[in-house]
Write an enzyme that holds these catalytic residues in place. Structure first.
Site, PDB file in Angstrom:
ATOM      1  CD  GLU A 132      -2.994  -0.374  -0.347  1.00  0.00           C
ATOM      2  OE1 GLU A 132      -2.891   0.029  -1.255  1.00  0.00           O
ATOM      3  OE2 GLU A 132      -3.556  -1.537   0.240  1.00  0.00           O
ATOM      4  CB  SER A 141     -24.763   4.147 -14.350  1.00  0.00           C
ATOM      5  OG  SER A 141     -24.557   3.413 -13.446  1.00  0.00           O
ATOM      6  N   GLY A 183     -16.627   4.538  -3.203  1.00  0.00           N
ATOM      7  CA  GLY A 183     -15.933   5.089  -2.195  1.00  0.00           C
ATOM      8  C   GLY A 183     -15.199   4.028  -1.409  1.00  0.00           C
ATOM      9  CB  SER A 206     -10.275  -0.317  -8.497  1.00  0.00           C
ATOM     10  OG  SER A 206      -9.136   0.075  -7.685  1.00  0.00           O
ATOM     11  CG  ASP A 224      -6.512   1.265  -8.409  1.00  0.00           C
ATOM     12  OD1 ASP A 224      -5.822   0.651  -7.906  1.00  0.00           O
ATOM     13  OD2 ASP A 224      -6.807   2.304  -8.009  1.00  0.00           O
TER      14      ASP A 224
END
Length: 387
Positions: A34, A68, A124, A128, A174
């Site tokens: 990370e 969407s 959030g 990814s 990502d």
């Protein structure tokens, strides 16, 4: 799933004799490594079974229409192909629009199309969702219009869209994991050179559990830039003794011997996290290859402690959920995952105890924090593809 989406697509965009094509791009989890991507070192992500569906067809016009199921209230975003530019009013649609923009910049002639996205990645959460959306769009357009991109080039284009079109300064990890993922494998990726190899994810009696704090990530741009600047300060100081281009070029022992060059305690701790975390990735690869899953679990816990204490990107919610996980007898390791200050944590849990683990952790977290977390048993999935 796709049958229902086909019906939804037709309800939104209307019927047509033109066939609808179906694509899927996963989310990603990072096993370990990370805050390494912008420090040029190693990461160990894999694709998830959660992801983003993209249904697409040509519409014989000079416009493209985006919709969407995750943002029904936003309706249809209609864009002239001659004017694909970033606009905050377009909200989520800027991510796939960025992909379209850079394909056009590459000289490709793309005709009008309609596209419907539907994802089951929590927004959030640090899994990814934006990269999944971008790579789903890139894969769909590449196939629909026969553009001839290799997947690695789609990955780079999707990152360019997020960096330059949407203004999000993410690393390559990502999009790489979303595009290049392979079921039952993690990707041992060097973020500077993009050299990679697949590592078998044979976890034996263990499962991966994703624990979503349901606190949206709040790593502000200022904090992110602050961490990057601190790493750059550390690098400049260490280069007085070592001929290195990235912090991750340094082994832990070399850092110990050169640590006197960094007199600021905060800068020292930032560098210590990056250098030791990069080494933990390499140790985790060895452990996975030898089947020592308990060792991987221990490395996860070390990673969390370092992210909490040295890099200081954890938060109360992440610390509570990780501590609860580590206190459960079925868990052999856990850590916060992603940028920090919210989002998700990852745990390795005995398969026979997964259900009890998820219920117990959910109860403990809810009691302490005041609202429930999301809990997802996950496994590694395939990268972006046509269904």
């Amino acid at each position: 799933m796709t049958e229902n989406l086909t019906q939804t697509f037709t309800e939104i965009f209307g019927p047509s004799a033109t066939p609808i094509r179906h694509f899927h791009a996963p989310g990603r989890i990072n096993i370990i490594g990370e805050h390494i991507d912008y420090n040029g070192g190693y990461v160990l992500p894999c694709a998830t079974i959660m992801g983003t569906y993209a249904l697409i067809r040509q519409n014989n016009t000079s416009t493209t229409r985006f919709a969407s199921t995750n943002f029904v209230e936003k309706g249809i975003t209609e864009i002239p192909l001659a004017d694909v530019t970033y606009n905050p009013i377009h909200d989520w649609a800027n991510y796939p629009m960025g992909v379209l923009h850079y394909m056009q910049q590459d000289g490709h002639k793309i005709a009008g199309f309609d596209v419907l996205f539907s994802g089951n990645i929590p927004n959030g959460a640090g899994l990814s969702s934006s990269a999944s959306l971008e790579v789903a769009m890139a894969t769909a357009l590449n196939e629909l219009f026969g553009l001839g991109y290799a997947m690695i080039d789609l990955v780079k284009l999707a990152q360019r869209a997020e960096n330059l079109f949407c203004g999000v300064n993410c690393g390559i990890m990502d999009q790489f994991a979303v595009g290049m993922g392979r079921k039952d494998f993690a990707i041992y990726l060097h973020c500077d050179t993009l050299e990679y190899r697949y590592i078998p994810m044979s976890l034996g009696a263990y499962k991966i559990v994703i624990m979503n704090t349901n606190k949206r990530r709040q790593l502000s741009e200022s904090k992110y830039n602050e961490r990057r600047a601190e790493c750059e300060q550390a690098l400049a100081l260490l280069r007085k003794k070592h001929n290195i281009t990235q912090l991750t070029d340094l082994a832990p022992d070399d850092f110990t011997n050169a640590a006197h060059l960094i007199t600021d305690e905060t800068i020292h701790r930032r560098a210590r996290h990056v250098i030791h975390e990069n080494h933990r990735v390499q140790q985790a690869v060895t452990a996975l290859e030898t089947g020592d899953i308990a060792a991987v679990g221990a490395l996860l816990t070390q990673s969390h402690n370092s992210l909490r204490d040295d890099y200081e990107v954890s938060c109360r919610e992440l610390d509570v959920i990780v501590a609860a996980a580590l206190g459960h007898p079925a868990c052999i390791g856990a850590r916060m995952m992603g940028a920090g200050f919210g989002g998700c944590a990852i745990a390795f849990v005995e398969e026979s105890g997964v259900e009890g683990f998820m219920q117990t952790i959910s109860n403990e977290y809810t009691k302490t924090i005041g609202y429930a977390p999301g809990m997802y048993a996950q496994e590694s999935g395939d990268g972006a593809r046509e269904l």
